[in-house]
Every structure is written in structure tokens, then in C-alpha cells.
Motif scaffolding. Structure first.
Motif, PDB file in Angstrom:
ATOM      1  N   PHE A  91       0.854  -1.196   0.000  1.00 12.06           N
ATOM      2  CA  PHE A  91       0.000   0.000   0.000  1.00 12.06           C
ATOM      3  C   PHE A  91       0.887   1.242   0.000  1.00 12.06           C
ATOM      4  N   LEU A  92       0.549   2.204  -0.885  1.00 12.63           N
ATOM      5  CA  LEU A  92       1.382   3.392  -1.048  1.00 12.63           C
ATOM      6  C   LEU A  92       0.625   4.690  -0.803  1.00 12.63           C
ATOM      7  N   SER A  93      -0.709   4.640  -0.938  1.00  8.59           N
ATOM      8  CA  SER A  93      -1.457   5.899  -0.924  1.00  8.59           C
ATOM      9  C   SER A  93      -2.769   5.760  -0.167  1.00  8.59           C
ATOM     10  N   GLN A  94      -3.169   6.871   0.443  1.00  4.90           N
ATOM     11  CA  GLN A  94      -4.468   6.851   1.124  1.00  4.90           C
ATOM     12  C   GLN A  94      -5.619   6.825   0.128  1.00  4.90           C
ATOM     13  N   TRP A  95      -5.296   7.051  -1.140  1.00  6.70           N
ATOM     14  CA  TRP A  95      -6.351   7.041  -2.161  1.00  6.70           C
ATOM     15  C   TRP A  95      -6.437   5.681  -2.851  1.00  6.70           C
ATOM     16  N   ASP A  96      -5.688   4.690  -2.330  1.00  7.57           N
ATOM     17  CA  ASP A  96      -5.697   3.341  -2.903  1.00  7.57           C
ATOM     18  C   ASP A  96      -7.118   2.777  -2.799  1.00  7.57           C
ATOM     19  N   SER A  97      -7.685   2.381  -3.916  1.00  8.62           N
ATOM     20  CA  SER A  97      -9.095   1.980  -3.893  1.00  8.62           C
ATOM     21  C   SER A  97      -9.285   0.482  -3.634  1.00  8.62           C
ATOM     22  N   ARG A  98      -8.180  -0.243  -3.274  1.00  8.52           N
ATOM     23  CA  ARG A  98      -8.338  -1.685  -3.033  1.00  8.52           C
ATOM     24  C   ARG A  98      -9.173  -1.962  -1.784  1.00  8.52           C
ATOM     25  N   ALA A  99      -9.056  -1.087  -0.772  1.00  9.01           N
ATOM     26  CA  ALA A  99      -9.880  -1.294   0.423  1.00  9.01           C
ATOM     27  C   ALA A  99     -11.333  -1.097   0.029  1.00  9.01           C
TER      28      ALA A  99
END
Ligand code: C5P
Length: 434
Positions: A91-99
Motif C-alpha cells: 500500500f502506497l497511498s491513502q487514495w488506494d481503492s483496493r480497500a
């Protein structure tokens, strides 16, 4: 977990051939971090190259590792490497949409048993001190449930940055806010300078994480351990020693420290690093080991004699190298008996009055049950740990059998670190009964 005591129906202190099997949880928990979910956070620093090794060690110890990296960390090591080693996408970003709910910071911090920042840069410590939340890693440090998910940080930076008042102040604040600083190493730095500020080595960080999860069953106890072989000099360049590597004793020292004990390790000549947080005294001969042990035993609560002490030493030590001269007879060595360190300590006032609990080891080549039972009685100790010497010297695993007044208990073959951990739990249980 204490092992169940075998009941032989015999009078105490009668050696018995009766055996019991260890409880199921012994075999079921072979790895130190089995079942633990670690979020491993990497921030920007050259020490990121060590995080790859740390990730491997964590997974080998049984942990599930989720890596989170800051943008700066990606300048030093690629997410591809960390994904391959952890076995899951980074995970690299708070905008990662995998969650699924798009709140990676909440999901990641709720699943974790611990959040480990290694390396943790000076800048990131400053961010933690301020409670910043403008990128994923600091956001999830802030969002973690404080009482349930510990934050362990392994700082890494140049020595001037490490001792700068801002860093000192920020770190103090972060620790006050509930984080655990694992400290730094001292030595050569990537910038060419030398001093404090290096990130701890991966095995040291692994030990700190394991120690964090280890119940402090030996808190307040002082443990004294002898380990390794002794070296009995013949002349200034020759001597008699044996094949003991010291691995079992060093593993015990490490496990005891993790269980909260203050540990002193008296070691014969071995090629092993000192376990973290353990006080080490190096000796060569059995006589030196006895002197060091006598001094330390006075303030110890438990004495564990794992050392393979030479039974005899040359009666005389030549001051100069014994020369091979043509035509001269082969030299003959005469031996005198060495002191029995364990028996001496076991016979001391402190041990006999119950203030010092003595544990011996027996390395036999055959007939373990018979020899070890008899040895426990001969040495006058409550607990003796038997193993087959030739099958374990130098190895990373071992098979142990515990002998006490009630009989004997065989433990399954396991790594020396696993066995050491269980032995500490066993000793702690026995101490609490007294
Ligand atoms: O008699 P043996 O050498 O087999 O006994 C082994 C146990 O006694 C180990 O715990 C070892 O550390 C201890 N020992 C000792 N001093 C000796 C010989 C053995 O402390 N001289």
C-alpha cells in the motif's frame, strides 16, 4: 505454557524411566510470530535496504506482513521487492481503492497486531509528533486503536540528525504518546560518518518484535547462563576444546531476556553475536568460567548451565610453544580434573536455601534416560535437560528431554529458539510454584 508433570508414583528424587508426551500446543506453535499480522511501514532512508531482510525474517517467523511505504521510501527500494518478499501488494497511498470502503488507513490499522516502522526517518518522527495525517502511513499510525495496536519504531538517520534537539524532542513526544522506540545502532553510516543513528540490524528488530509479544513471565528475575565450550590451554598456541557451538545457551539467553529477565551470559569461545539486551562475560577455561559464575551466582535467581565444560585440563601449561624437534620423544600430556561448576553452585548456600534455582544440561551420546536421570541426582539439581550431543552440536534444532524428581518429559524436535522459549515458560512455571 508449562508441561504437564508425569506422575510416576515414585518417591521424589528417584530417577524414573517413565515418560510423558508434551501438550499439543507445543507442536502447534513452532514459530514465534505465528498468527501475528504485522504492518511494516517504510519511510525514506538508505536503511530501506535492510527492510527487505526484515520482511523475510518476519514471514519466516510466521507473521503475515502487510507493507506500507511512503513516497520517499520508494526512492530507496521498490514496492516490487517488498511485494515479492511479503507475498502481498504494497500500500502506497491513502487514495488506494483496493480497500472495499476506500479507507485503507482504517482497515490496515484494525487488522494489525503491531505497526512496525523500519526505517523511521527524522522527518517521519516529526510527522508522528505532530499527528500529521496527509499520507497513508502517518494517517494509519494516527488512526490505530492506541490501546490494542502497538507502534514500534526503528529510527534511522545521520548521527547529527539523531542527536539534534528537534529529533530528541520529537521522539520523546512520540514515546510519550504511546509508541515504543527500539533505539538505534552505532557504527559506520552510509554518509561516511560514524556514530549513533544506524537502523538496528534486521535480526535485532525481529527480536524486539518477538520480545514485545512475549509474556513477561520472568520479570524481576536475574538469570545466569553458561554457554559454549571451554578452552584448556596446552601452550600459548594450542589447547583442548570441544564441539559445542553455544547456540542452545545463546538461544536461552535471548528467550529469557524476551521474557523480561535480567540476563548474564558467561560464554566460552564461540562465534556468536551477543543476544540483544544481554550482559555477556567472555571466558576461556573452566577455571575462569567457575570464577565468573561464582561471582554472578550471588545475585542470581536462576542458574542454567548449558556450557560444555571440559572435564580435565592439562596439568601444566607450557609458557612457550612446545616445539617438534627431530629425534625427540612425542610429548605426553598429564591431566587434572576441572571443577564441576554446576555441582559447586548447586551445593552453595544460596541454592540450598532455595534462593537460586539450578538447571543443568546433559549431552549424552547414548542411553540418555539412564545417564541423565543419574546425572541430575549426582549434581543435586531440581531440573536437568538432556539431549544427544553429537546430534545437536552446531545444529539449529535440537531434541530435549526434561528430567525432574517426578520423571522425564520428552519434547518434540524443534528449533533451539523454540525450545528455549518453552524452557523459559517451564522454568517460570516452576518458580511461581515455589
Ligand atoms: O557431567 P557432565 O559434564 O555431563 O554435566 C553436564 C552439566 O554439568 C552441564 O549443565 C554442564 O554445564 C555442567 N558442568 C559444569 N562443570 C563441569 C562439567 C559440567 O558446570 N566441569
Amino acid at each position: 505454557m508449562p508441561y504437564p508433570k508425569p506422575h510416576t508414583g515414585q518417591a521424589p528424587d528417584t530417577p524414573s524411566p517413565t515418560s510423558s508426551t508434551p501438550p499439543a500446543q507445543f507442536a502447534a506453535q513452532p514459530l514465534e510470530l505465528a498468527g501475528k499480522h504485522i504492518v511494516l511501514g517504510l519511510t525514506g532512508g538508505i536503511a530501506c535496504y535492510k527492510s527487505a531482510e526484515l520482511c523475510r525474517l518476519l514471514t519466516k517467523a510466521g507473521a503475515r506482513v502487510q507493507v506500507v511505504m511512503t513516497e520517499a521510501a520508494c526512492q530507496f527500494i521498490t514496492p516490487v521487492t517488498m511485494q515479492a518478499l511479503s507475498g502481498r501488494p504494497v500500500f502506497l497511498s491513502q487514495w488506494d481503492s483496493r480497500a472495499s470502503d476506500n479507507m485503507a488507513h482504517i482497515q490496515l490499522s484494525r487488522e494489525a497486531d503491531a505497526l512496525v516502522l523500519a526505517p523511521c526517518s527524522a522527518d517521519f518522527i516529526a510527522r508522528l509528533a505532530q499527528g500529521r495525517a496527509d499520507e497513508l502511513l502517518s494517517l494509519l499510525c494516527l488512526a490505530r486503536p492506541l490501546e490494542r495496536v502497538p507502534l514500534l519504531i526503528a529510527p534511522a538517520m545521520n548521527r547529527e540528525m539523531w542527536q539534534h534537539p528537534s529529533t530528541v524532542r520529537n521522539l520523546r513526544q512520540v514515546v510519550q504518546d504511546g509508541a515504543f522506540s527500539l533505539g538505534v545502532g552505532c557504527g559506520e553510516q552510509a554518509c561516511g560518518e560514524t556514530g549513533d543513528g544506524r537502523m538496528l540490524e534486521p535480526p535485532e528488530i525481529l527480536h524486539e518484535i518477538i520480545a514485545h509479544f512475549t509474556p513477561k513471565t520472568l520479570a524481576g528475575k536475574r538469570l545466569l547462563i553458561t554457554a559454549g565450550p571451554t578452552f584448556e590451554a596446552i601452550d600459548p598456541v594450542r589447547g583442548i576444546t570441544n564441539r559445542s557451538s553455544g547456540k542452545m545457551g545463546f538461544a536461552i539467553a535471548q528467550a529469557a531476556q524476551a521474557a523480561g529477565a535480567a540476563v548474564t551470559l558467561i560464554s566460552g569461545p564461540v562465534a556468536l553475536p551477543t543476544p540483544r539486551g544481554v550482559a555477556r562475560i567472555d571466558v576461556q577455561s573452566a577455571q575462569q568460567m567457575l570464577q565468573a559464575t561464582l561471582a554472578e551466582a550471588e545475585r542470581s535467581d536462576v542458574f542454567i548451565a548449558t556450557a560444555a565444560v571440559a572435564d580435565w585440563r592439562p596439568a601444566e601449561v607450557a609458557h612457550s610453544k612446545i616445539k617438534k624437534t627431530a629425534g625427540q620423544a612425542t610429548p605426553t600430556l598429564e591431566f587434572v580434573e576441572n571443577p564441576d561448576i554446576l555441582a559447586t553452585i548447586a551445593a552453595s548456600e544460596r541454592a540450598r536455601s532455595g534462593l537460586l534455582y539450578c538447571v543443568g544440561f546433559a549431552a549424552e551420546s547414548d542411553n540418555l534416560i539412564e545417564h541423565a536421570s543419574a546425572k541430575r541426582l549426582r549434581k543435586g539439581i531440581p531440573l536437568l535437560v538432556g539431549n544427544i550431543g553429537p546430534a545437536t552440536f552446531g545444529q539449529d534444532d535440537n531434541q530435549l528431554t526434561l528430567f525432574d524428581a517426578h520423571g522425564h518429559t520428552e519434547l518434540p524436535r524443534a528449533s533451539k529458539t523454540t525450545l528455549a522459549r518453552h524452557l523459559m515458560a517451564e522454568i517460570a512455571a516452576r518458580l511461581s510454584k515455589d
